[in-house]
Design an enzyme around this catalytic site. Structure first.
Site, mmCIF file in Angstrom:
data_model
loop_
_atom_site.group_PDB
_atom_site.id
_atom_site.type_symbol
_atom_site.label_atom_id
_atom_site.label_comp_id
_atom_site.label_asym_id
_atom_site.label_seq_id
_atom_site.Cartn_x
_atom_site.Cartn_y
_atom_site.Cartn_z
ATOM 1 N N GLU A 117 10.033 55.757 23.934
ATOM 2 C CA GLU A 117 10.583 54.504 23.409
ATOM 3 C C GLU A 117 12.051 54.719 23.116
ATOM 4 O O GLU A 117 12.573 55.838 23.249
ATOM 5 C CB GLU A 117 9.819 54.066 22.157
ATOM 6 N N HIS A 344 10.653 43.600 11.012
ATOM 7 C CA HIS A 344 9.634 44.527 11.513
ATOM 8 C C HIS A 344 9.230 45.593 10.496
ATOM 9 O O HIS A 344 8.047 45.891 10.361
ATOM 10 C CB HIS A 344 10.196 45.192 12.772
HETATM 11 C C1 SIN Z 1 7.028 49.064 19.155
HETATM 12 O O1 SIN Z 1 5.968 49.225 19.733
HETATM 13 O O2 SIN Z 1 8.066 48.673 19.692
HETATM 14 C C2 SIN Z 1 7.091 49.326 17.692
HETATM 15 C C3 SIN Z 1 6.958 50.759 17.440
HETATM 16 C C4 SIN Z 1 7.506 51.085 16.090
HETATM 17 O O3 SIN Z 1 7.899 50.196 15.348
HETATM 18 O O4 SIN Z 1 7.588 52.267 15.789
#
Ligand code: SIN
Length: 514
Positions: A117, A344
């Protein structure tokens, strides 16, 4: 006859990954545990909503540490990050794989399918589809529920901490109209985040900052509350979710997260003119730190009307079936999904040490409600489940080791009497609070607007406090908690004039293309 006061050795409040881990560790160490949760279903906890995955070190803790610190703009506490990376792989293997038997996606050749990610320099994230949280939480809840030393009480909210001379002795729950005291040798708060303070969030509606508010009201130290993280790629929808629960109106939850794993696997961002733009903002383009991408998305939305996540470089339906289904359910067709930044995660919270201990004796905090120092001003993707797991285990171990018998102290005098709460009071005040937070404590902050927001929030808290003296209704306490945390966020934001990570002061230059 006076009833025997209810006591437990370790009391855990909250049922996400951090609360379950704390309960498990305390029980494994021989303590009797009571786990209170206001959740009625697994998806009332943010853990159940987590998509991307859980980071491991893949044998290179130093590299994960460097990425965490870089994503935080150099503000993460290196000692706290050391704790996380040193415990990471053992905690994942012991609890998630060996104890719970979670089957993370594999590469077909006997190894895990590690994904990547934003701001991770390597593929090191374990996942199950892009619905990792629910695949972890559901077996974890079943496990703690079946454990003979753990009693789980669902649909039960903690209203206040029981404190006496700087020490916490448990909570008052809402199991009786006048409040029901539960005394504990150690109390572990694992109540999650604050998504319900904003109109749009990737959190469930129950994320009202309860633990942070209760701890702060009891005098615990809090820190880094200005660092509210906005995820760059959520499907915005109408915001119906946040308005719905408290107004009692049925409304579809339409805001949802488009995991960073999509960009990790090759999805790109395009503006309203169809151009890719992230290269112009950061050398890591779509994989830049989350705060950088979120502000760039907002800037391009304002300049060109919209931003879409182009998933055409992926085998979207095959690789991300859960997200593809959510798109279909909302009538989103094609390979370009409209996105907007959305609240978030709270990087700050109740200040804790490397065992989750707060500044108050016998009170611990773990998971999103805690500030361990791991995230500093901006959290790296897929470290929140890991932090909840690692600190949950550490706090549970420590709490069970305390030589602390539950002590019965005087409980606060909560009342449930007239005047009746006006219908829709909590729903209407929540809407006002959310609008104030959206407008003044969002992605960008203007000091004058923060001052105005603080005045609105102070008035709102005054109105709520007037009713709190006479009512124990859960939605009123949630509103009280949300207004306490909103004010703390406003205060932290007004005291910090430096733009760093998630706290972006608009007197500074607006983010522009390089
Ligand atoms: C995501 O899946 O983009 C969120 C993962 C996270 O907030 O660590």
């Amino acid at each position: 006859m006076t009833p025997t006061p209810e006591t437990t050795e370790v009391l855990v409040v909250g049922s996400g990954i951090a609360g379950c881990a704390a309960a498990l560790a305390a029980a494994r160490n021989g303590a009797d545990v009571c786990l209170l949760t206001k959740a009625e279903r697994p998806d009332d906890a943010s853990t159940d909503w987590a998509q991307g995955g859980i980071s491991t070190t893949r044998g290179d803790p130093e590299s994960l540490k460097e990425d965490i610190i870089a994503a935080s703009a150099g503000t993460a506490d290196p000692d706290a990050v050391d704790v996380l990376v040193e415990d990471a792989d053992d905690a994942v293997t012991d609890v998630l794989i060996d104890t719970l038997g979670i089957e993370f996606d594999s590469d077909g050749d006997g190894d895990f399918d590690y994904t990547r990610e934003a701001a991770h320099s390597e593929n090191r994230i374990l996942h199950v589809d892009a619905a990792t949280g629910s695949h972890i939480l559901r077996p974890f809840l079943n496990y703690v529920d079946d454990h003979d030393r753990i009693e789980v009480r669902q649909d039960t909210a903690a209203l206040e901490l029981l404190t006496h001379e700087g020490r916490v002795h448990g909570v008052v729950s809402d199991e009786a109209e006048e409040g029901h005291p539960i005394y504990a040798g150690a109390t572990i708060l694992a109540t999650g985040g604050i998504g319900a303070l904003y109109t749009r969030s990737t959190n469930p509606d129950d994320a009202t900052g309860d633990g942070i508010a209760m701890a702060a009201l009891a005098g615990a130290d809090v820190a880094d509350l200005e660092y509210v993280q906005f995820h760059p790629t959520a499907y915005e929808g109408s915001g119906a979710r946040s308005a719905s629960k408290r107004s009692g109106e049925a409304a579809e939850q339409d805001t949802f997260l488009l995991s960073e794993a999509l960009r990790g696997e090759g999805a790109v961002l395009r503006n309203g003119d169809g151009e890719r733009f992230m290269d112009d903002y950061h050398s890591d383009a779509e994989l830049a730190p989350r705060d950088v991408v979120a502000r760039a998305v907002e800037t391009e939305r304002e300049a060109t009307g919209e931003v879409v996540l182009d998933v055409s470089p992926l085998a979207f339906e095959d690789e991300f079936p859960g997200i593809a289904e959510k798109c279909r359910d909302r009538g989103i067709e094609g390979e370009e999904i409209p996105v907007a930044p959305c609240e978030h995660f709270l990087c700050g919270g109740i200040d804790v040490d490397d065992r989750g201990r707060t500044s108050l004796e016998a009170l611990y905090a773990v998971g999103e409600c805690a500030r361990t120092g791991v995230h500093g001003a901006n959290r790296l993707a897929s470290t929140s489940l890991l932090e909840g797991l690692v600190w949950g285990l550490r706090a549970g171990d420590d709490a069970a080791d305390r030589d602390a018998d539950p002590a019965v102290v005087e409980a606060p005098d909560l009342r449930n009497s007239d005047p009746a709460l006006p219908e829709r009071f909590a729903a209407e005040k929540f809407t006002r609070l959310q609008r104030t937070m959206d407008e003044s404590l969002g992605l960008e902050r203007d000091p004058d607007e923060i001052s105005r927001a603080s005045a609105v929030l102070r008035r709102l808290k005054g109105e709520v406090d007037a009713y709190i003296r006479t009512r124990t209704a859960r939605d009123l306490y949630e509103l009280r908690n949300a207004s306490v945390v909103a004010l703390l966020i406003a205060r932290a934001a007004s005291e910090n004039t430096e733009s760093k990570g998630c706290h972006y002061v608009v007197e500074d230059e607006h983010p522009t293309r390089a």
